[in-house]
Design an enzyme around this catalytic site. Structure first.
Site, PDB file in Angstrom:
ATOM      1  CB  SER A  45     -12.064  10.892   5.695  1.00  0.00           C
ATOM      2  OG  SER A  45     -12.415  11.452   4.460  1.00  0.00           O
ATOM      3  CG  ASP A  49     -19.189  11.461   7.577  1.00  0.00           C
ATOM      4  OD1 ASP A  49     -19.269  10.259   7.865  1.00  0.00           O
ATOM      5  OD2 ASP A  49     -18.395  11.905   6.725  1.00  0.00           O
ATOM      6  CG  HIS A  72     -16.921   8.795   5.051  1.00  0.00           C
ATOM      7  ND1 HIS A  72     -16.898  10.110   5.471  1.00  0.00           N
ATOM      8  CD2 HIS A  72     -15.694   8.586   4.486  1.00  0.00           C
ATOM      9  CE1 HIS A  72     -15.735  10.658   5.172  1.00  0.00           C
ATOM     10  NE2 HIS A  72     -14.982   9.752   4.574  1.00  0.00           N
TER      11      HIS A  72
END
Length: 456
Positions: free
Chosen positions: A213, A139, A109
């Site tokens: 992230s 992911d 993402h």
């Protein structure tokens, strides 16, 4: 007051010694300073590890496609779909796992739909990265940079993690620059969070915020145990609950991307649910955790291995299972053809079953990511009726983009722009390398060979 300080000092020293004993015996450098003139500190480990954690900046265009109602197409000559584009910028983190090859792991993402990916090192150098592959369901994305004198982080065996182990999160929250936070492993095997398709998260209370992230979750030896992925909070900020993808899961997916150019997801071929106290009692299982098999798909890997409805899977490769979702995530991150040992309970007796996983194929989401024209279809490695390798098209939805360009069920793509296509990885590579406005797919349909044209 002096007595209190002496008591605190003893607690810190004892805790440090205990932590040191619990970490890998092969580590030659302690995670804290042993000098008598310095207090215990994580600084030496951070100094070794942090150069392998990078900041990532992306720019791209978000494309939105909306199908135009048939009435407007028929009476007003409107196009089949409306396409809108919106530029975006974003930031995240990444981890160098192979310095020699320049491999950087991050979250899908973070780099999804990015036209440009810039990786910035802690020494200030910046490089344009190439995306080698990604897996939306887990992911994970793998990038490559061309650079010398890189640092890398060693991988730990995440299956050996325990609740209560100390961990450190390193990343780039809010674009502030590299930041370090610490905490413990709060839980393992977290799933059902609707964050991604395959969920087997490490939960930690180390502060993780937006921009973390793709960053590193490391143990006190500086070894990578997870890739920071998500946070749980009403306002997108840290509330003491963060999630990371286990390093073993990441490693398996990355190895598949490196070898095949894609994730060749394994498939067990069962339907089931979590084990609860009622199921455990009915099936005479000593454990209230695991995966209960309700149905075994015919001709699947599970069927070939002799698994049956009513079996309870309690372990995979010797590691205890908490839920059906955890089993699904672990199997889904393993490659097709992987050999797996499943510990099952059948008629109250425990036994180990060896299973060779099947191939789950390419999901519609992955097909759409390869090119919007494939939306509404599934693409799988296979053969035509003459035994030639290619990409088999299945489950083409009516009035989908795939149907509109002329693809049909059981078509086999064997070429693109007169270049041979043997598998999905070949097709992806040729699509990415195409610089023209038109792509011509060479398709075998029954005994005929046709061309299907895709206009950009």
């Amino acid at each position: 007051m002096k007595a209190i300080f002496r008591q605190i000092a003893v607690c810190i020293t004892a805790g440090s010694l205990a932590l040191g004993a619990a970490t890998s015996a092969s580590a030659s450098i302690p995670f804290f300073s042993s000098s008598k003139d310095e207090v215990p500190s994580l600084a030496p480990m951070i100094e070794r590890t942090s150069p392998a954690v990078v900041s990532i900046a992306v720019e791209g265009t978000q494309v939105t496609r909306r199908q135009v109602p048939e009435m407007f197409r028929e009476f007003f000559g409107a196009p089949d779909e409306q396409v809108s584009e919106r530029p975006f910028r974003g930031m995240g983190s990444g981890v160098i796992i192979n310095a020699a090859e320049g491999y950087v792991v991050t979250n899908n993402h973070v780099v999804d739909n990015a036209d440009e990916i810039i990786v910035k090192l802690t020494d200030g150098r910046e490089f344009t990265a190439k995306k080698l592959g990604a897996d939306k369901q887990s992911d994970i994305a793998l990038l490559k940079i061309e650079a010398d004198d890189l640092s890398e982080v060693a991988l730990a065996n995440s299956d050996q993690l325990r609740v209560g182990d100390f961990v450190v999160a390193i990343g780039n929250p809010f674009g502030l620059g590299q930041t370090v936070t610490s905490g413990i492993v709060s839980a393992l095997g977290r799933s059902g969070l609707n964050i991604g398709g395959l969920e087997d998260f490490i939960q930690t209370d180390a502060a993780i915020n937006r921009g973390n992230s793709g960053g590193a979750l490391v143990n006190l030896n500086g070894e990578l145990v997870g890739i920071n992925t998500a946070i749980f909070g009403p306002n997108g900020g840290n509330v003491g609950i963060g999630f990371a993808i286990p390093s073993n899961m990441m490693k398996s997916l990355v190895n598949q991307i490196v070898e095949f150019g894609e994730v060749r997801r394994g498939l067990l071929g069962i339907l089931g649910r979590d084990v609860d106290a009622g199921i455990a009692e009915a099936m005479r299982s000593k454990s209230n955790k695991g995966a209960f098999i309700e149905e075994v798909v015919a001709e699947s890997a599970a069927a070939k291995a002799g698994l049956s409805a009513g079996d309870i899977i309690t372990e995979i490769n010797g590691n205890t299972l908490s839920s059906f979702d955890e089993l699904r995530a672990k199997v889904g991150s393993m490659g097709a053809g992987a050999e797996v040992d499943l510990t099952i309970v059948r008629d109250g007796e425990e036994q180990v079953v060896e299973v060779t996983l099947g191939d789950a194929g390419i999901t519609p989401e992955v097909a759409k990511e390869m090119h919007p024209a494939f939306e509404g279809s599934e693409l799988n490695n296979g053969q035509d009726n003459a035994g030639n390798a290619g990409v088999v098209v299945t489950n083409v939805e009516v009035r989908s983009p795939a149907a509109r360009i002329g693809l049909k069920d059981d078509d086999v793509i064997i070429g693109l722009n007169r270049q041979r296509v043997n598998n999905v990885a070949d097709l992806r590579r040729l699509i990415e390398a195409n610089e023209g406005n038109v792509m011509a797919l060479n398709v075998k349909r029954g005994s005929s060979t046709i061309y299907v044209v895709i206009r950009q």
